[in-house]
Write an enzyme that holds these catalytic residues in place. Structure first.
Site, PDB file in Angstrom:
ATOM      1  CE  LYS A   1      -2.496  -0.562   3.469  1.00  0.00           C
ATOM      2  NZ  LYS A   1      -2.423  -0.174   4.716  1.00  0.00           N
TER       3      LYS A   1
ATOM      4  NE  ARG B   1       6.476   0.175  10.079  1.00  0.00           N
ATOM      5  CZ  ARG B   1       5.312   0.243   9.441  1.00  0.00           C
ATOM      6  NH1 ARG B   1       5.242   0.806   8.262  1.00  0.00           N
ATOM      7  NH2 ARG B   1       4.227  -0.249   9.981  1.00  0.00           N
TER       8      ARG B   1
ATOM      9  NE  ARG C   1       6.881  -2.952   5.590  1.00  0.00           N
ATOM     10  CZ  ARG C   1       5.587  -2.646   5.670  1.00  0.00           C
ATOM     11  NH1 ARG C   1       4.894  -2.387   4.577  1.00  0.00           N
ATOM     12  NH2 ARG C   1       4.984  -2.629   6.829  1.00  0.00           N
TER      13      ARG C   1
ATOM     14  NE  ARG D   1      -4.339  -0.269  10.478  1.00  0.00           N
ATOM     15  CZ  ARG D   1      -3.334   0.402   9.952  1.00  0.00           C
ATOM     16  NH1 ARG D   1      -3.485   1.618   9.554  1.00  0.00           N
ATOM     17  NH2 ARG D   1      -2.164  -0.173   9.802  1.00  0.00           N
TER      18      ARG D   1
ATOM     19  NE  ARG E   1       1.753  -3.717  11.311  1.00  0.00           N
ATOM     20  CZ  ARG E   1       2.690  -3.555  10.377  1.00  0.00           C
ATOM     21  NH1 ARG E   1       3.764  -4.323  10.374  1.00  0.00           N
ATOM     22  NH2 ARG E   1       2.545  -2.648   9.450  1.00  0.00           N
TER      23      ARG E   1
END
Ligand code: AMP
Length: 209
Positions: A13, A155, A127, A88, A166
């Site tokens: 995204k 992260r 990532r 969300r 998540r």
């Protein structure tokens, strides 16, 4: 153009959002980026948000809603915006609705990026983000230039454990907002599996339809 971008964490995204806003000249509103900025700045909001974020849990609705409500009134949103990571939850979607109708504006698209869970864990754990440019890389799928490798950050919520939490939050709390927008004919589903260019082309096709 005003749109919402929905998809599981790690669906690509952020990367696609950056391309979309550049192409359409609209504001990019990422609640995740806003919260991370608050954490870095050490504000009260940042301190509160960090507890939830590092556990992969959602920050309470009232914190997020106030933040977005103010943000969409800023001048750069006049030409349109892309909401990335918001709403969300159903209460967030309802609050957004109220804020938009108060402002006399409406959404044009709700883009849903679909990627199977098995691929997500693989994507998220590789990532890395460049803190200087905000650019997102993947050790395997989108390798960073070697000269910036030292400054890249992983992260805290990109670990496998937080990633599972998540994903679970996405299925339990976020996916249920899709029918809310489907009822109004705003949902455009896009297959998020493929190269960045392939997915970008599918997105443009879906928005043009
Ligand atoms: P993201 O960068 O969009 O994956 O967001 C990172 C983290 O920030 C999430 O796992 C949540 O803890 C928090 N967050 C971002 N947007 C929201 C939102 N709309 N509602 C609640 N928490 C959020």
């Amino acid at each position: 153009m005003r749109m919402i971008f929905i998809g599981p964490p790690g669906a690509g995204k952020g990367t696609q959002a950056a391309r979309l806003v550049a192409r359409h000249g609209i504001a990019h509103i990422s609640t995740g980026d806003m919260l991370r900025a608050a954490v870095r700045a050490g504000t009260d909001l940042g301190r509160e948000a960090q507890r939830y974020m590092s556990a992969g849990e959602l920050v309470p609705d009232e914190v997020i809603i106030g933040m977005v409500r103010e943000r969409i009134q800023e001048p750069d949103c006049a030409r349109g915006f892309l909401l990335d990571g918001f709403p969300r939850t159903l209460p967030q979607a309802e609050a957004l609705d109220a804020a938009l109708s108060e402002a006399g504006i409406a959404l044009d698209h709700v883009l849903v990026l679909e990627v199977p869970d098995e691929l997500i864990v693989q994507r998220i754990t590789g990532r890395r983000m460049d803190p200087e440019t905000g650019e997102i890389y993947h050790l395997e799928f989108k390798p960073p230039p070697p000269e910036i490798a030292d400054r890249l950050v992983h992260r805290k919520d990109d670990t496998e454990e937080a990633c599972r939490a998540r994903l679970e939050a996405y299925h339990r709390q976020t996916a249920p907002i899709i029918p809310f927008y489907e009822a109004r004919g705003l949902v455009r589903r896009v297959d998020g599996v493929g190269s960045l260019d392939e997915v970008a082309a599918r997105i443009e096709a879906a928005l043009g339809a």
